[in-house]
Structure formats: structure tokens, C-alpha cells
Design an enzyme around this catalytic site. Structure first.
Site, PDB file in Angstrom:
ATOM      1  N   GLY A 109       0.776  -1.265   0.111  1.00  0.00           N
ATOM      2  CA  GLY A 109      -0.030   0.000   0.027  1.00  0.00           C
ATOM      3  C   GLY A 109       1.001   1.232   0.008  1.00  0.00           C
ATOM      4  O   GLY A 109       0.478   2.303   0.524  1.00  0.00           O
ATOM      5  N   THR A 150      -2.429  -0.167 -11.058  1.00  0.00           N
ATOM      6  CA  THR A 150      -0.872  -0.284 -11.519  1.00  0.00           C
ATOM      7  C   THR A 150      -0.759   1.297 -11.967  1.00  0.00           C
ATOM      8  O   THR A 150       0.345   1.777 -11.837  1.00  0.00           O
ATOM      9  CB  THR A 150      -0.984  -1.046 -12.783  1.00  0.00           C
ATOM     10  OG1 THR A 150      -1.319  -2.417 -12.304  1.00  0.00           O
ATOM     11  CG2 THR A 150       0.047  -1.055 -13.598  1.00  0.00           C
ATOM     12  N   ASN A 179       1.287  -2.523   5.365  1.00  0.00           N
ATOM     13  CA  ASN A 179       0.764  -1.362   5.517  1.00  0.00           C
ATOM     14  C   ASN A 179      -0.772  -1.274   4.703  1.00  0.00           C
ATOM     15  O   ASN A 179      -1.485  -0.794   5.318  1.00  0.00           O
ATOM     16  CB  ASN A 179       1.536   0.047   5.035  1.00  0.00           C
ATOM     17  CG  ASN A 179       0.643   1.402   4.844  1.00  0.00           C
ATOM     18  OD1 ASN A 179       0.176   2.079   5.791  1.00  0.00           O
ATOM     19  ND2 ASN A 179       0.047   1.512   3.406  1.00  0.00           N
ATOM     20  N   SER A 233      -3.750   0.109  14.174  1.00  0.00           N
ATOM     21  CA  SER A 233      -4.675   1.327  14.401  1.00  0.00           C
ATOM     22  C   SER A 233      -5.099   1.681  15.928  1.00  0.00           C
ATOM     23  O   SER A 233      -5.005   0.559  16.488  1.00  0.00           O
ATOM     24  CB  SER A 233      -5.889   1.059  13.696  1.00  0.00           C
ATOM     25  OG  SER A 233      -6.918   1.983  14.129  1.00  0.00           O
ATOM     26  N   TYR A 250     -12.689  -4.203  11.135  1.00  0.00           N
ATOM     27  CA  TYR A 250     -11.454  -3.633  10.999  1.00  0.00           C
ATOM     28  C   TYR A 250     -10.705  -3.458  12.219  1.00  0.00           C
ATOM     29  O   TYR A 250      -9.370  -4.165  12.449  1.00  0.00           O
ATOM     30  CB  TYR A 250     -11.627  -2.352  10.516  1.00  0.00           C
ATOM     31  CG  TYR A 250     -10.448  -1.331  10.390  1.00  0.00           C
ATOM     32  CD1 TYR A 250      -9.475  -1.530   9.627  1.00  0.00           C
ATOM     33  CD2 TYR A 250     -10.414  -0.228  11.345  1.00  0.00           C
ATOM     34  CE1 TYR A 250      -8.360  -0.786   9.555  1.00  0.00           C
ATOM     35  CE2 TYR A 250      -9.136   0.642  11.330  1.00  0.00           C
ATOM     36  CZ  TYR A 250      -8.155   0.149  10.127  1.00  0.00           C
ATOM     37  OH  TYR A 250      -7.223   1.213  10.430  1.00  0.00           O
ATOM     38  N   ALA A 284     -10.917  -5.540  14.822  1.00  0.00           N
ATOM     39  CA  ALA A 284     -10.454  -6.804  15.439  1.00  0.00           C
ATOM     40  C   ALA A 284      -9.366  -7.428  14.284  1.00  0.00           C
ATOM     41  O   ALA A 284      -8.368  -8.097  15.018  1.00  0.00           O
ATOM     42  CB  ALA A 284     -11.721  -7.893  14.942  1.00  0.00           C
ATOM     43  N   LYS A 340      -7.011  -5.624  13.115  1.00  0.00           N
ATOM     44  CA  LYS A 340      -5.676  -4.765  13.615  1.00  0.00           C
ATOM     45  C   LYS A 340      -5.359  -5.643  14.999  1.00  0.00           C
ATOM     46  O   LYS A 340      -4.189  -5.468  15.074  1.00  0.00           O
ATOM     47  CB  LYS A 340      -6.126  -3.371  13.586  1.00  0.00           C
ATOM     48  CG  LYS A 340      -6.210  -2.688  12.371  1.00  0.00           C
ATOM     49  CD  LYS A 340      -5.188  -2.805  11.242  1.00  0.00           C
ATOM     50  CE  LYS A 340      -5.169  -2.046  10.266  1.00  0.00           C
ATOM     51  NZ  LYS A 340      -3.817  -2.118   9.245  1.00  0.00           N
TER      52      LYS A 340
HETATM   53  N1  LIG Z   1      -5.761   6.844   7.626  1.00  0.00           N
HETATM   54  C1  LIG Z   1      -6.293   6.530   8.982  1.00  0.00           C
HETATM   55  O1  LIG Z   1      -7.050   7.606   9.643  1.00  0.00           O
HETATM   56  C2  LIG Z   1      -5.720   5.439   9.497  1.00  0.00           C
HETATM   57  C3  LIG Z   1      -5.819   5.348  10.930  1.00  0.00           C
HETATM   58  C4  LIG Z   1      -5.247   4.382  11.640  1.00  0.00           C
HETATM   59  C5  LIG Z   1      -4.725   3.389  10.922  1.00  0.00           C
HETATM   60  N2  LIG Z   1      -4.418   3.476   9.502  1.00  0.00           N
HETATM   61  C6  LIG Z   1      -3.936   2.473   8.742  1.00  0.00           C
HETATM   62  O2  LIG Z   1      -2.803   2.953   7.990  1.00  0.00           O
HETATM   63  C7  LIG Z   1      -2.535   2.139   6.559  1.00  0.00           C
HETATM   64  C8  LIG Z   1      -2.758   3.099   5.787  1.00  0.00           C
HETATM   65  O3  LIG Z   1      -3.892   3.683   5.744  1.00  0.00           O
HETATM   66  P1  LIG Z   1      -4.362   5.107   4.433  1.00  0.00           P
HETATM   67  O4  LIG Z   1      -5.192   5.701   5.263  1.00  0.00           O
HETATM   68  O5  LIG Z   1      -2.936   5.372   4.290  1.00  0.00           O
HETATM   69  O6  LIG Z   1      -4.914   4.261   3.209  1.00  0.00           O
HETATM   70  P2  LIG Z   1      -5.172   4.779   2.027  1.00  0.00           P
HETATM   71  O7  LIG Z   1      -4.802   6.200   1.697  1.00  0.00           O
HETATM   72  O8  LIG Z   1      -6.522   4.077   1.432  1.00  0.00           O
HETATM   73  O9  LIG Z   1      -4.001   3.887   1.156  1.00  0.00           O
HETATM   74  C9  LIG Z   1      -4.120   2.564   1.029  1.00  0.00           C
HETATM   75  C10 LIG Z   1      -2.940   1.750   0.170  1.00  0.00           C
HETATM   76  O10 LIG Z   1      -3.294   0.404   0.246  1.00  0.00           O
HETATM   77  C11 LIG Z   1      -3.446  -0.422  -1.064  1.00  0.00           C
HETATM   78  N3  LIG Z   1      -4.188  -1.272  -0.880  1.00  0.00           N
HETATM   79  C12 LIG Z   1      -5.628  -1.024  -0.154  1.00  0.00           C
HETATM   80  N4  LIG Z   1      -6.230  -2.508  -0.422  1.00  0.00           N
HETATM   81  C13 LIG Z   1      -5.178  -3.263  -0.981  1.00  0.00           C
HETATM   82  C14 LIG Z   1      -5.229  -4.658  -1.250  1.00  0.00           C
HETATM   83  N5  LIG Z   1      -6.080  -5.334  -1.048  1.00  0.00           N
HETATM   84  N6  LIG Z   1      -4.133  -5.238  -1.701  1.00  0.00           N
HETATM   85  C15 LIG Z   1      -3.025  -4.268  -1.877  1.00  0.00           C
HETATM   86  N7  LIG Z   1      -2.927  -3.195  -1.718  1.00  0.00           N
HETATM   87  C16 LIG Z   1      -3.994  -2.357  -1.275  1.00  0.00           C
HETATM   88  C17 LIG Z   1      -3.861   0.868  -1.801  1.00  0.00           C
HETATM   89  O11 LIG Z   1      -3.663   1.039  -3.163  1.00  0.00           O
HETATM   90  P3  LIG Z   1      -4.587   0.415  -4.314  1.00  0.00           P
HETATM   91  O12 LIG Z   1      -6.102   0.720  -4.018  1.00  0.00           O
HETATM   92  O13 LIG Z   1      -4.232   0.584  -5.517  1.00  0.00           O
HETATM   93  O14 LIG Z   1      -4.559  -1.150  -4.041  1.00  0.00           O
HETATM   94  C18 LIG Z   1      -3.177   2.101  -1.066  1.00  0.00           C
HETATM   95  O15 LIG Z   1      -1.924   2.203  -1.716  1.00  0.00           O
HETATM   96  C19 LIG Z   1      -3.850   0.904   6.947  1.00  0.00           C
HETATM   97  O16 LIG Z   1      -3.248  -0.125   7.545  1.00  0.00           O
HETATM   98  C20 LIG Z   1      -4.849   1.643   7.728  1.00  0.00           C
HETATM   99  O17 LIG Z   1      -5.547   0.673   8.540  1.00  0.00           O
HETATM  100  C21 LIG Z   1      -4.836   4.587   8.922  1.00  0.00           C
END
Ligand SMILES: NC(=O)c1ccc[n+]([C@@H]2O[C@H](COP(=O)([O-])OP(=O)(O)OC[C@H]3O[C@@H](n4cnc5c(N)ncnc54)[C@H](OP(=O)(O)O)[C@@H]3O)[C@@H](O)[C@H]2O)c1
Length: 241
Positions: free
Chosen positions: A13, A40, A83, A135, A148, A150, A152
Site C-alpha cells: 500500500g 497499476t 501497511n 490502528s 477492522y 478486530a 488490527k
Molecule cells: N488514515 C487513517 O486515519 C488511519 C488510521 C489508523 C490506521 N490506519 C492504517 O494505515 C494504513 C494506511 O491507511 P491510509 O489511510 O494511508 O490508506 P489509503 O490512503 O487508502 O491507502 C491504502 C493503500 O493500500 C493499498 N491497498 C488497499 N487495499 C489493498 C489490497 N487489497 N492489496 C494491496 N494493496 C491495497 C492502496 O492501493 P490500491 O487501492 O491501488 O490497492 C493504497 O496504496 C492502513 O493499514 C490503515 O488501516 C489509517
């Protein structure tokens, strides 16, 4: 900075949000960085923007064959940042089975077998560092976040097990547990709820992705050489409430 020169890193990600910020800081520190994701076009554009130290490998963490292909195409990885995640919102009474399965397939099963595939080489080489992005809600009750949260919490449990299994052979495993962070992905899925969660924190705001990435790079690198099996809460004080 050159403290990660000659290190290779994989950020799942890594094409958007927190993962992209991690990839940027790892590349800035000298690492060769692989970023993965499903889209991609977005992945290639992100790798180009990151520069000559980055390349994109497409992968869907919810598909085991895709995970195995990512292991094969990554080569020797010194730093793995798990991630990529799925974070759909649904109240428990409205939960769909396919959404629940996708959340666990991506966040737990994919993370598990990617780690297993890449840790084998780290153990053989006697060094490596794995950082799992979990998270704040892994240890908090938040409505509509049941599957979600659970998933994490499962990753935080795996982190402790892996720290025990891998520590004797030079591989450290830790978590960063972010609080609400401003990314396009979370706004698309959770709308204003993320900002509301941010306003309720002691620091009164959401994080920028780079603030989470700084903690990830710290745990991944040499300054965290005696830290394994822990969760670093980067949540504006949320876990203190
Ligand atoms: N943002 C928040 O508030 C927050 C808070 C706590 C924890 N987190 C955690 O931080 C991490 C990143 O979150 P983010 O907010 O940066 O998310 P984001 O902006 O939606 O980015 C998600 C990334 O993961 C990729 N992805 C999603 N599903 C995938 C899959 N099935 N296979 C491969 N790649 C996948 C996406 O690319 P594609 O869509 O092209 O696959 C993208 O590169 C996650 O683990 C999330 O749970 C986020």
C-alpha cells in the site's frame, strides 16, 4: 540522510496515504524501496514521483497467489512495512460476509503470508525489521469499526508472536498504531468521522501521513535496535484516554 543505504524495503500500500509517506522517508534515508498496490496506474505514477530508488510491483493482499507473486518479485527485503489494509465501515448488525472476509483476507491473511514469505530470507541472513501498521482502534471500541478493529488487534497479536519467533535470529517486529490520519482513502471510506475522531483527541486534530511515517522509519531503522514486539501509539494521545 543515508542510514538505510544498501537496505531494501517493501511497503505494501505504498502508492498512497501513509504508505506513500513511509516510502518517501525510506527512500530519503537511502533505501531501495518497492511499493505495492492494486491500481497499476497509480502505483507507476507514485514510483516515478518517488524517484530512482523506487519501483512498483502490483499486488492484491487479499489474493494469496498475488501475495506469493509479490514475495517472488521482491527479492531480498531488509525492511517490510505491512501497511495495505481494507477498512470498510459497517455496524455489526449490517455487516456483509464478503466485506468481513475481504477485511480479514487483506489485513490478516495477506499480511501473515507476505511476512512468512519474506521473513524466511531475513532469518537466513540474520537481520531484518518488520513494521506492521495497525490502528488506535485495535485497542478501542469505535462504532462501525468492528471487523477492522478486530483485524488490527489480530496483527498486534501476530507482532508479539513474530517478535518471539524471529528475535533470536536478528529480526525485529513492531507495530505503529496510528490515530486518525488525513488520507484520501480514509476520507472516501469514513467521511467526516475521521475529523471528528481527530477533534476528540488530546492534540485535537488528525495526523498528517508524514507524522506516522516518521515513527515507522524510526522502528524500521538502527535507532530502534533494541525494540521488538512493541506497539508505538502515534495517535495524538488517543490511547491515553
Ligand atoms: N488514515 C487513517 O486515519 C488511519 C488510521 C489508523 C490506521 N490506519 C492504517 O494505515 C494504513 C494506511 O491507511 P491510509 O489511510 O494511508 O490508506 P489509503 O490512503 O487508502 O491507502 C491504502 C493503500 O493500500 C493499498 N491497498 C488497499 N487495499 C489493498 C489490497 N487489497 N492489496 C494491496 N494493496 C491495497 C492502496 O492501493 P490500491 O487501492 O491501488 O490497492 C493504497 O496504496 C492502513 O493499514 C490503515 O488501516 C489509517
Amino acid at each position: 540522510m543515508t542510514e538505510l543505504l544498501n537496505r531494501s524495503a517493501l511497503v505494501t500500500g505504498g502508492t498512497a496515504g501513509i504508505g506513500l509517506a513511509c516510502a518517501q522517508l525510506l527512500a530519503d534515508a537511502g533505501a531501495q524501496v518497492i511499493i505495492s498496490g492494486r491500481d497499476t496506474a497509480r502505483g507507476e505514477a507514485a514510483a516515478t514521483a518517488l524517484g530512482s530508488r523506487a519501483r512498483f510491483v502490483p499486488a492484491d493482499l487479499a489474493e494469496i497467489d498475488s501475495v506469493r507473486n509479490l514475495v517472488r518479485r521482491s527479492g531480498d527485503v531488509d525492511i517490510l512495512v505491512n501497511n495495505a489494509a481494507s477498512f470498510p465501515a459497517a455496524l455489526t448488525v449490517d455487516q456483509r460476509v464478503d466485506s468481513f472476509e475481504k477485511t480479514f483476507d487483506t489485513n490478516v491473511l495477506g499480511t501473515y503470508f507476505l511476512t512468512a514469505g519474506l521473513a524466511a530470507g531475513m532469518l537466513d541472513r540474520g537481520s531484518g525489521s518488520i513494521v506492521n501498521i495497525t490502528s488506535m482502534v485495535a485497542s478501542k471500541g469505535v462504532a462501525a469499526a468492528s471487523a477492522y478493529s478486530a483485524s488490527k488487534a489480530a496483527v498486534e497479536s501476530l507482532t508479539r508472536t513474530w517478535a518471539i519467533e524471529f528475535g533470536g535470529r536478528g529480526v525485529r517486529v513492531n507495530c505503529v498504531a496510528p490515530g486518525p490520519t488525513s488520507t484520501e482513502g480514509v476520507v472516501a471510506q469514513w467521511g467526516d468521522t475521521n475529523d471528528e475522531l481527530g477533534r476528540a483527541l488530546p492534540l485535537g486534530r488528525t495526523a498528517a501521513p508524514a507524522e506516522i511515517a516518521a515513527a515507522v522509519v524510526f522502528l524500521a531503522g538502527p535507532h530502534a535496535s533494541f525494540i521488538t514486539g512493541t506497539t508505538l501509539h502515534v495517535d495524538g494521545g488517543g490511547s491515553a484516554m
